[in-house]
Scaffold this motif. Sequence first.
Motif, mmCIF file in Angstrom:
data_model
loop_
_atom_site.group_PDB
_atom_site.id
_atom_site.type_symbol
_atom_site.label_atom_id
_atom_site.label_comp_id
_atom_site.label_asym_id
_atom_site.label_seq_id
_atom_site.Cartn_x
_atom_site.Cartn_y
_atom_site.Cartn_z
ATOM 1 N N ALA A 1 0.834 -1.208 0.000
ATOM 2 C CA ALA A 1 0.000 0.000 0.000
ATOM 3 C C ALA A 1 0.865 1.252 0.000
ATOM 4 C CB ALA A 1 -0.926 -0.008 1.211
ATOM 5 N N ALA A 2 1.979 1.216 0.734
ATOM 6 C CA ALA A 2 2.845 2.387 0.851
ATOM 7 C C ALA A 2 3.419 2.800 -0.495
ATOM 8 C CB ALA A 2 3.976 2.096 1.829
ATOM 9 N N GLU A 3 3.751 1.841 -1.327
ATOM 10 C CA GLU A 3 4.306 2.171 -2.637
ATOM 11 C C GLU A 3 3.270 2.903 -3.491
ATOM 12 O OE1 GLU A 3 6.764 0.071 -6.316
ATOM 13 O OE2 GLU A 3 6.006 -1.155 -4.664
ATOM 14 N N SER A 4 2.020 2.429 -3.453
ATOM 15 C CA SER A 4 0.952 3.100 -4.196
ATOM 16 C C SER A 4 0.683 4.487 -3.626
ATOM 17 C CB SER A 4 -0.325 2.261 -4.155
ATOM 18 O OG SER A 4 -0.146 1.019 -4.795
ATOM 19 N N LEU A 5 0.695 4.582 -2.300
ATOM 20 C CA LEU A 5 0.463 5.878 -1.656
ATOM 21 C C LEU A 5 1.548 6.878 -2.036
ATOM 22 C CD1 LEU A 5 -0.994 7.726 0.375
ATOM 23 C CD2 LEU A 5 0.425 6.687 2.174
ATOM 24 N N ALA A 6 2.792 6.440 -2.021
ATOM 25 C CA ALA A 6 3.894 7.334 -2.378
ATOM 26 C C ALA A 6 3.711 7.882 -3.785
ATOM 27 C CB ALA A 6 5.228 6.593 -2.255
ATOM 28 N N SER A 7 3.318 7.022 -4.709
ATOM 29 C CA SER A 7 3.066 7.466 -6.079
ATOM 30 C C SER A 7 1.922 8.481 -6.116
ATOM 31 C CB SER A 7 2.745 6.269 -6.971
ATOM 32 O OG SER A 7 2.425 6.671 -8.282
ATOM 33 N N PHE A 8 0.869 8.218 -5.341
ATOM 34 C CA PHE A 8 -0.277 9.134 -5.327
ATOM 35 C C PHE A 8 0.120 10.518 -4.840
ATOM 36 C CE2 PHE A 8 -3.740 11.167 -2.957
ATOM 37 C CZ PHE A 8 -4.644 11.352 -3.999
ATOM 38 N N THR A 9 1.046 10.614 -3.889
ATOM 39 C CA THR A 9 1.420 11.931 -3.381
ATOM 40 C C THR A 9 2.038 12.801 -4.470
ATOM 41 O OG1 THR A 9 3.639 11.249 -2.599
ATOM 42 C CG2 THR A 9 1.775 11.026 -1.055
ATOM 43 N N PHE A 10 2.732 12.189 -5.428
ATOM 44 C CA PHE A 10 3.277 12.964 -6.543
ATOM 45 C C PHE A 10 2.164 13.443 -7.462
ATOM 46 C CE2 PHE A 10 7.097 10.930 -5.041
ATOM 47 C CZ PHE A 10 8.087 11.864 -5.290
ATOM 48 N N ASP A 11 1.170 12.601 -7.677
ATOM 49 C CA ASP A 11 -0.010 12.986 -8.448
ATOM 50 C C ASP A 11 -0.710 14.163 -7.770
ATOM 51 O OD1 ASP A 11 -2.191 13.063 -10.153
ATOM 52 O OD2 ASP A 11 -2.948 11.070 -9.632
ATOM 53 N N LEU A 12 -0.909 14.045 -6.467
ATOM 54 C CA LEU A 12 -1.588 15.094 -5.712
ATOM 55 C C LEU A 12 -0.794 16.398 -5.731
ATOM 56 C CD1 LEU A 12 -3.920 15.928 -3.844
ATOM 57 C CD2 LEU A 12 -2.612 14.981 -1.924
ATOM 58 N N THR B 1 1.064 24.745 -1.932
ATOM 59 C CA THR B 1 0.042 24.332 -0.974
ATOM 60 C C THR B 1 0.638 23.344 0.021
ATOM 61 O OG1 THR B 1 -1.697 24.588 -2.639
ATOM 62 C CG2 THR B 1 -2.227 23.285 -0.691
ATOM 63 N N PRO B 2 0.667 23.666 1.314
ATOM 64 C CA PRO B 2 1.210 22.730 2.309
ATOM 65 C C PRO B 2 0.460 21.406 2.283
ATOM 66 C CG PRO B 2 0.920 24.914 3.269
ATOM 67 C CD PRO B 2 0.238 24.943 1.934
ATOM 68 N N LEU B 3 1.223 20.314 2.293
ATOM 69 C CA LEU B 3 0.641 18.969 2.173
ATOM 70 C C LEU B 3 1.054 18.125 3.376
ATOM 71 C CD1 LEU B 3 -0.851 16.776 0.605
ATOM 72 C CD2 LEU B 3 1.218 16.410 -0.750
ATOM 73 N N THR B 4 0.061 17.635 4.110
ATOM 74 C CA THR B 4 0.294 16.782 5.278
ATOM 75 C C THR B 4 -0.115 15.360 4.956
ATOM 76 O OG1 THR B 4 -0.166 18.629 6.782
ATOM 77 C CG2 THR B 4 -0.289 16.399 7.707
ATOM 78 N N LEU B 5 0.713 14.415 5.351
ATOM 79 C CA LEU B 5 0.399 12.996 5.198
ATOM 80 C C LEU B 5 0.118 12.439 6.587
ATOM 81 C CD1 LEU B 5 0.227 10.689 3.140
ATOM 82 C CD2 LEU B 5 2.668 10.295 3.470
ATOM 83 N N ALA B 6 -1.136 12.000 6.800
ATOM 84 C CA ALA B 6 -1.564 11.529 8.124
ATOM 85 C C ALA B 6 -2.071 10.100 8.030
ATOM 86 C CB ALA B 6 -2.664 12.434 8.677
ATOM 87 N N GLY B 7 -1.805 9.314 9.060
ATOM 88 C CA GLY B 7 -2.276 7.939 9.090
ATOM 89 C C GLY B 7 -2.755 7.557 10.470
ATOM 90 N N HIS B 8 -3.905 6.886 10.529
ATOM 91 C CA HIS B 8 -4.463 6.458 11.814
ATOM 92 C C HIS B 8 -4.290 4.953 11.966
ATOM 93 C CE1 HIS B 8 -8.154 5.298 14.355
ATOM 94 N NE2 HIS B 8 -7.270 5.807 15.180
#
Length: 460
Positions: free
Chosen positions: A280-291, A299-306
Amino acid sequence: MRFRWWRATVLTAVGALALVYLAGITRIGGAEAEQLQDVPALTADPTAELAAIRDGAPVSGADPATALEAAAADPATAAALAAAEPSADTGELGAALASLQSAEGDLDPVEVNAFFTDLGAEPTAWLAVLYPSVVAELPGAPFDARIAANRLVLEATTAASTAYASPERPWTADAERPARAELTALIGTDRQFLYLDPYNNAGDGSWIEVVGDLHTAENVAVLVPGGSAVLSSENFELYYNRAKSFVDAADGELAIVVWAAASWPSGWVEESWASWSQVAAESLASFTFDLRNQIGEDTPLTLAGHSYGGAVIGYAETHEVEADQILHIASAGMGNEVYSPEDYTEPCRPRYSITAPGDPISYVQGMPYVPLLGHGADPDDFPGVQNLATGKLSDAPGAVDDYGLSLAEQGLSGKTVEGVHSHSEIFYPESDAWNNILKVLLNEAPGLADEQPEAYAPCA
């Protein structure tokens, strides 16, 4: 003789663990083996080809917005469009779309976005209507187009869920199953999905949802849910409610993307295995570049996980990832094999953590290293992390929990955030914990806990 059943039980358990272990290795190996594919380029004006595709499609409306509304209002039309697949038979544009579809997401999202930018806003909006199943799941496609495409995917899959997935029988000829409740509840709402796959996770579904307005928000956050993050779970609505509570309170200054676009574990046993979070982390990392590419550099970008989501964002930081700061919320750990800031690609990125006293997640935080088990260091003791204060729940008369239920009626007004239920109580609106999380998401100074980890010397 009487001990044979013990031997059989032990051998079965060992065998089962071995299979799970091997499955984890296979899952990770599969992810590491992927190679990005090239994004095609158009050499000719696609206007005539696009017009021909429109002429052959079951759409009505002179512009894409009108066509979208008409198709969304007719499940049969939405289903026909969702089933449409691009083909080189229509020309260069169809061939390019077919190539993007066949890549199955194994693409650089920034390059994909450039493809659509070159194509233009109106043609892109038309493609979201004409080929929604392609655009809806395509990393890098403009977010507005993906949200529009997923409206049609939602309509089509909701209607399809009423059919019997088996050969026709005399007793099913004129019968329908009830539509999937979690999908039906979304019809006609203003929910915004960048990704919506009702069939992933063995039919329980997965998603990426925007809460707020990415165009106007001054701050953006990605929130990765805890375990059992599937469409059929109550967590689907729960994390929407949690994100919305922050977005509403920020009064336009914040947008949150709830990210659950992967295979997701359910239960403490599955959640203890690292392979789920690593893939999942690999897909998430890719998504952050898209975002980042679509919201802009400023625009400040925060990555949060519960909870389990903390393990995902933690391991994502071992890859290249776009984020200005990290927030671990009752997090399972800093990521498998992560025990020092040096294990991250950016050791000095600002990091926060919040875990209430007595939260049962503390039993799994910071477990000793075992290959493929556990999620690395304890976020609350990690060098350089700033721990947030958890404090108390709100004692305001109208205070509610994250389901919208009255705290007063539950006898919880003003209660200290601690114990078993604190794992969720940190999300209760207007609590001290909730306020501190909101301040981090808005890039404001939060209230810190009395006890803090040691500073990380290279970043001090």
